[in-house]
Design a protein around this motif. Structure first.
Motif, PDB file in Angstrom:
ATOM      1  N   ARG A  27       0.840  -1.200   0.000  1.00 27.94           N
ATOM      2  CA  ARG A  27       0.000   0.000   0.000  1.00 27.94           C
ATOM      3  C   ARG A  27       0.875   1.251   0.000  1.00 27.94           C
ATOM      4  N   ASN A  28       1.981   1.212   0.729  1.00 31.31           N
ATOM      5  CA  ASN A  28       2.897   2.354   0.741  1.00 31.31           C
ATOM      6  C   ASN A  28       3.510   2.603  -0.630  1.00 31.31           C
ATOM      7  N   ASP A  29       3.800   1.539  -1.383  1.00 31.63           N
ATOM      8  CA  ASP A  29       4.330   1.707  -2.734  1.00 31.63           C
ATOM      9  C   ASP A  29       3.353   2.507  -3.591  1.00 31.63           C
ATOM     10  N   VAL A  30       2.087   2.179  -3.472  1.00 26.95           N
ATOM     11  CA  VAL A  30       1.061   2.866  -4.256  1.00 26.95           C
ATOM     12  C   VAL A  30       0.966   4.332  -3.838  1.00 26.95           C
ATOM     13  N   LEU A  31       0.973   4.584  -2.524  1.00 26.75           N
ATOM     14  CA  LEU A  31       0.922   5.959  -2.029  1.00 26.75           C
ATOM     15  C   LEU A  31       2.139   6.760  -2.466  1.00 26.75           C
ATOM     16  N   ASP A  32       3.324   6.154  -2.364  1.00 28.88           N
ATOM     17  CA  ASP A  32       4.550   6.842  -2.758  1.00 28.88           C
ATOM     18  C   ASP A  32       4.535   7.177  -4.245  1.00 28.88           C
ATOM     19  N   GLY A  33       4.092   6.229  -5.059  1.00 30.99           N
ATOM     20  CA  GLY A  33       4.047   6.467  -6.496  1.00 30.99           C
ATOM     21  C   GLY A  33       3.074   7.573  -6.855  1.00 30.99           C
ATOM     22  N   ALA A  34       1.915   7.575  -6.214  1.00 24.95           N
ATOM     23  CA  ALA A  34       0.918   8.606  -6.487  1.00 24.95           C
ATOM     24  C   ALA A  34       1.415   9.983  -6.057  1.00 24.95           C
ATOM     25  N   LEU A  38       1.953  13.474  -8.248  1.00 17.97           N
ATOM     26  CA  LEU A  38       1.368  14.750  -7.832  1.00 17.97           C
ATOM     27  C   LEU A  38       2.431  15.830  -7.681  1.00 17.97           C
ATOM     28  N   ASP A  39       3.545  15.487  -7.045  1.00 16.15           N
ATOM     29  CA  ASP A  39       4.597  16.471  -6.803  1.00 16.15           C
ATOM     30  C   ASP A  39       5.249  16.931  -8.110  1.00 16.15           C
ATOM     31  N   ARG A  40       5.326  16.044  -9.065  1.00 19.01           N
ATOM     32  CA  ARG A  40       6.003  16.374 -10.316  1.00 19.01           C
ATOM     33  C   ARG A  40       5.080  17.061 -11.328  1.00 19.01           C
ATOM     34  N   GLY A  41       3.851  16.555 -11.425  1.00 22.40           N
ATOM     35  CA  GLY A  41       2.968  17.050 -12.481  1.00 22.40           C
ATOM     36  C   GLY A  41       1.720  17.771 -12.023  1.00 22.40           C
ATOM     37  N   GLY A  42       1.486  17.815 -10.718  1.00 20.50           N
ATOM     38  CA  GLY A  42       0.289  18.480 -10.225  1.00 20.50           C
ATOM     39  C   GLY A  42      -0.908  17.551 -10.177  1.00 20.50           C
ATOM     40  N   HIS A  43      -2.011  18.107  -9.695  1.00 24.73           N
ATOM     41  CA  HIS A  43      -3.204  17.294  -9.449  1.00 24.73           C
ATOM     42  C   HIS A  43      -3.735  16.639 -10.711  1.00 24.73           C
ATOM     43  N   SER A  44      -3.707  17.349 -11.820  1.00 21.56           N
ATOM     44  CA  SER A  44      -4.274  16.802 -13.056  1.00 21.56           C
ATOM     45  C   SER A  44      -3.466  15.640 -13.617  1.00 21.56           C
ATOM     46  N   ALA A  45      -2.205  15.500 -13.189  1.00 28.88           N
ATOM     47  CA  ALA A  45      -1.350  14.442 -13.729  1.00 28.88           C
ATOM     48  C   ALA A  45      -1.657  13.072 -13.144  1.00 28.88           C
ATOM     49  N   LEU A  46      -2.309  13.045 -11.988  1.00 31.22           N
ATOM     50  CA  LEU A  46      -2.566  11.766 -11.330  1.00 31.22           C
ATOM     51  C   LEU A  46      -3.862  11.150 -11.832  1.00 31.22           C
ATOM     52  N   THR A  47      -3.743  10.030 -12.521  1.00 31.60           N
ATOM     53  CA  THR A  47      -4.873   9.208 -12.911  1.00 31.60           C
ATOM     54  C   THR A  47      -4.529   7.763 -12.564  1.00 31.60           C
ATOM     55  N   VAL A  48      -5.524   6.915 -12.581  1.00 31.30           N
ATOM     56  CA  VAL A  48      -5.250   5.502 -12.299  1.00 31.30           C
ATOM     57  C   VAL A  48      -4.312   4.938 -13.365  1.00 31.30           C
ATOM     58  N   ARG A  49      -4.490   5.367 -14.600  1.00 29.60           N
ATOM     59  CA  ARG A  49      -3.625   4.871 -15.675  1.00 29.60           C
ATOM     60  C   ARG A  49      -2.185   5.355 -15.519  1.00 29.60           C
ATOM     61  N   SER A  50      -2.011   6.645 -15.178  1.00 32.92           N
ATOM     62  CA  SER A  50      -0.638   7.163 -15.028  1.00 32.92           C
ATOM     63  C   SER A  50       0.056   6.498 -13.848  1.00 32.92           C
ATOM     64  N   LEU A  51      -0.694   6.212 -12.797  1.00 33.89           N
ATOM     65  CA  LEU A  51      -0.106   5.548 -11.636  1.00 33.89           C
ATOM     66  C   LEU A  51       0.264   4.099 -11.970  1.00 33.89           C
ATOM     67  N   ALA A  52      -0.609   3.414 -12.700  1.00 36.95           N
ATOM     68  CA  ALA A  52      -0.316   2.036 -13.089  1.00 36.95           C
ATOM     69  C   ALA A  52       0.939   1.989 -13.957  1.00 36.95           C
ATOM     70  N   LYS A  54       3.436   4.115 -13.935  1.00 35.74           N
ATOM     71  CA  LYS A  54       4.613   4.409 -13.112  1.00 35.74           C
ATOM     72  C   LYS A  54       5.037   3.201 -12.294  1.00 35.74           C
ATOM     73  N   LEU A  55       4.077   2.470 -11.771  1.00 37.00           N
ATOM     74  CA  LEU A  55       4.376   1.341 -10.901  1.00 37.00           C
ATOM     75  C   LEU A  55       4.589   0.032 -11.675  1.00 37.00           C
ATOM     76  N   GLY A  56       4.365   0.076 -12.982  1.00 42.28           N
ATOM     77  CA  GLY A  56       4.563  -1.125 -13.783  1.00 42.28           C
ATOM     78  C   GLY A  56       3.549  -2.202 -13.496  1.00 42.28           C
ATOM     79  N   THR A  57       2.309  -1.782 -13.281  1.00 43.15           N
ATOM     80  CA  THR A  57       1.257  -2.746 -12.968  1.00 43.15           C
ATOM     81  C   THR A  57       0.016  -2.386 -13.761  1.00 43.15           C
TER      82      THR A  57
END
Length: 230
Positions: A27-34, A38-52, A54-57
């Motif tokens: 769960r921490n991996d998911v939080l860290d990745g998200a 957010l820190d790099r691209g802002g709120h609009s950059a975070l989607t389920v697809r972009s997170l998947a 990044k995490l290779g899942t």
């Protein structure tokens, strides 16, 4: 305080990896990745697809950790708020110094994570409420009335948010932003003007910024506490 929301953010959900397969995410991996997105691209950059990506899942795997994106964002906000030090009657610092440190923590949070107010939800609201209630109790124990203690915390939160967002904006700007930053330094009353062209990333280091912010926080807190004693 640990960076967690009711213990959830710190709970490991890691399963043993099968031979030849990648280790399961925690769960921490998911939080860290998200948070990194957010820190790099802002709120609009975070989607389920972009997170998947990044995490290779897959997005399907991510939904086993969080039911929706809003819950994930809310837990990130709760984790960040939990890193802020509340006031406490048992701490060695005076209430004045604790208020200054609280202000510095809040400024840091908003300057480094300017999306905070956009991702807050029920979980982070509960964590923030606990922070305020504990700080309120410490101020009342120090002799402030309930009304004055609330006023101190409300004004401090507002100052910290505005200053944190200003630092974030100036940090990412050009010459005009550096001119505004020069004015910010002068406002602190502790630093003589410096040439605009000499302002660079060194001036935004945490230790430098903390000194600048103290120059604004301390007189405001002194005024609030003085009125409380009157």
């Amino acid at each position: 305080m640990t960076a967690s929301s009711g213990g959830k953010a710190g709970r490991k959900l890691r399963a043993p990896a099968a031979p030849g397969r990648k280790p399961a995410l925690s769960r921490n991996d998911v939080l860290d990745g998200a948070m990194a997105i957010l820190d790099r691209g802002g709120h609009s950059a975070l989607t389920v697809r972009s997170l998947a990506a990044k995490l290779g899942t897959s997005t399907k795997v991510l939904y086993t950790y969080f039911s929706n994106l809003a819950d994930l964002e809310d837990e990130i906000a709760a984790r960040l708020i939990a890193e802020v030090r509340p006031l406490a009657a048992t701490r060695r610092q005076t209430p004045r110094e604790q208020l200054v440190l609280l202000g510095l923590d809040l400024i840091r949070m908003h300057s480094q994570h300017p999306y905070m107010r956009m991702i807050a939800g029920p979980a982070s609201t509960r964590v923030g409420g606990q922070l305020l209630q504990q700080s309120l109790a410490a101020l009342i124990a120090a002799g402030l009335s309930n009304e004055r203690a609330w006023l101190c915390l409300e004004i401090l939160q507002s100052m910290a948010y505005n200053r944190g967002m200003e630092v974030h904006r100036l940090r990412s700007g050009g010459r005009h932003a550096r001119e505004q930053f020069q004015a910010l330094l002068a406002q602190s009353g502790r630093h003589s003007p410096i040439p605009v062209d000499s302002i660079d990333t060194k001036d935004f280091r945490p230790e430098r910024l903390a000194a600048f912010h103290r120059g604004v926080l301390e007189p405001a807190i002194d005024l609030l506490l003085a009125r409380s004693a009157a």
